[in-house]
Design an enzyme around this catalytic site. Structure first.
Site, mmCIF file in Angstrom:
data_model
loop_
_atom_site.group_PDB
_atom_site.id
_atom_site.type_symbol
_atom_site.label_atom_id
_atom_site.label_comp_id
_atom_site.label_asym_id
_atom_site.label_seq_id
_atom_site.Cartn_x
_atom_site.Cartn_y
_atom_site.Cartn_z
ATOM 1 N N HIS A 16 10.080 -8.687 5.213
ATOM 2 C CA HIS A 16 9.971 -7.251 5.509
ATOM 3 C C HIS A 16 11.272 -6.785 6.146
ATOM 4 C CE1 HIS A 16 7.598 -3.824 7.730
ATOM 5 N NE2 HIS A 16 8.615 -3.373 7.014
ATOM 6 N N GLY A 175 7.298 5.190 4.236
ATOM 7 C CA GLY A 175 7.366 6.567 4.703
ATOM 8 C C GLY A 175 6.200 6.862 5.635
ATOM 9 N N GLU A 205 0.734 1.163 10.481
ATOM 10 C CA GLU A 205 1.802 1.297 11.469
ATOM 11 C C GLU A 205 1.604 2.609 12.203
ATOM 12 O OE1 GLU A 205 6.710 1.476 11.654
ATOM 13 O OE2 GLU A 205 5.662 2.062 9.836
ATOM 14 N N ASP A 283 12.421 -5.578 9.859
ATOM 15 C CA ASP A 283 12.261 -4.221 9.333
ATOM 16 C C ASP A 283 13.633 -3.602 9.061
ATOM 17 O OD1 ASP A 283 10.972 -1.962 8.412
ATOM 18 O OD2 ASP A 283 10.155 -1.364 10.354
#
Length: 350
Positions: A16, A175, A205, A283
């Site tokens: 990720h 997004g 998230e 991330d």
């Protein structure tokens, strides 16, 4: 020697990480100068000071500022190759790197320009650093101009399918989750899955457990990027455990974006204790002032996990990847052997 030195030396995989969010600040500035892009900062220190975010939308503004510095095929080759060098520095042997094709398309960069550069950088990283990279192509949930959402989802799905023999392994979804649940994107994931790609959306998230349920039931998610808010629904955690759906967790990202106020409040230890399959990632490492080595170290320092638990999480990076089964088994065996040798050197001698 210490546990910290062991974890730095340990072989790793990262599942990720966003390519556009992995560009180092010095490179952002160099790209801006090369492409005559005006930035609201003049030096690296000023740029790093911008990496503090009011909210998710403010983070996206910074992400887009960085992405807008990319213009040529050589730019894309450079950032992929530099990420490969960073992989080597941290003993990251394999990465599934998320890319957002629609963003580059809307910024005026054709697919053959960005993807050819990415592929050259990928090949050089493999040759020079033995760093293997595959791609996840991301659909953006929401554009400021909402009329773009459908055509851009079509575009991303099409180029993802076209690239499945050139390292594209999955379709993603990212997004802002608020007001944009996964369910409307089911048709594009159906196309991708039918073409042989995997499903790896972001969920859980900025929105809660319902977002994860939607990704599971309508997008047939095989892995969840983030997924930390599953902790809010015990039935969902049970489902994830029973079906071995991995959560690709990026703890520092969650702190920077205000999902949790501190590492002490982060649910990673609880999710692990309840049997969830976890991988750890960055991330957007420079944008969150972190590295994969730092995220792995958190498992011991802030989350209190022992070496055997951390080893399992490191191995999950390979086991939960979208590599072919034989390659997964080979890499897992290599990781296990190397981890045992490193323990003898770094821990058993303490």
């Amino acid at each position: 020697m210490s546990i910290e030195s062991y974890l730095q030396a340990a072989p790793k995989a990262e599942l990720h990480v966003h390519l556009e969010g992995a560009i180092q600040p010095a490179t952002v500035l160099a790209l801006a100068r090369r492409n005559k892009i005006a930035l609201p900062v003049e030096n690296e220190a000023e740029l790093r000071r911008r990496f503090v975010y009011r909210d998710f939308d403010h983070f996206i503004e910074t992400f887009m500022m960085v992405t807008g510095c990319l213009k040529t095929s050589e730019d894309y080759e450079q950032i992929v190759y530099e990420y490969g060098a960073e992989m080597a520095r941290q003993n990251i042997r394999y990465a599934e790197v998320t890319v957002t094709p629609a963003t580059h398309h809307l910024l005026g960069v054709p697919h053959d320009v960005y993807f050819s550069g990415m592929q050259r950088g990928r090949a050089r990283a493999q040759a020079d650093f033995n760093a293997q990279i595959n791609w996840i192509f991301n659909i953006v949930r929401r554009w400021t101009d909402t009329t773009r959402t459908r055509p851009m989802a079509d575009y991303v799905t099409s180029v993802a399918i076209e690239g499945k023999d050139d390292g594209v392994v999955a379709l993603g979804l990212a997004g802002s989750e608020v007001g944009t649940p996964p369910e409307p994107f089911a048709s594009w994931f159906e196309r991708a899955l039918a073409a042989g790609l995997h499903s790896a959306p972001h969920a859980g998230e900025m929105a809660g457990a319902a977002s994860i349920w939607g990704a599971l039931t309508t997008l047939e998610a095989e892995r969840i990027a983030h997924g930390v808010r599953a902790i809010e629904d015990p039935a969902l955690v049970d489902y994830l455990v029973q079906h071995r759906i991995p959560l690709d967790i990026a703890p520092t990202s969650n702190i920077y974006l205000g999902v949790y106020p501190s590492y002490a409040a982060h649910p990673l230890p609880q999710l692990y204790a309840q049997g969830a399959t976890i991988t750890v990632s960055t991330d957007d490492p420079p944008l969150f002032n972190t590295t994969l080595n730092q995220e792995v170290a958190l498992l011991a320092t802030h989350f209190g996990l022992g070496v055997s638990a951390i080893d399992e999480i490191l191995l999950n990076g390979i086991r939960c990847s979208f590599l072919p089964e034989q390659r997964r088994l080979e890499l897992e065996a290599e990781f296990r052997s190397e981890l045992e040798a490193l323990k003898t050197k770094h821990i058993d001698s303490m």
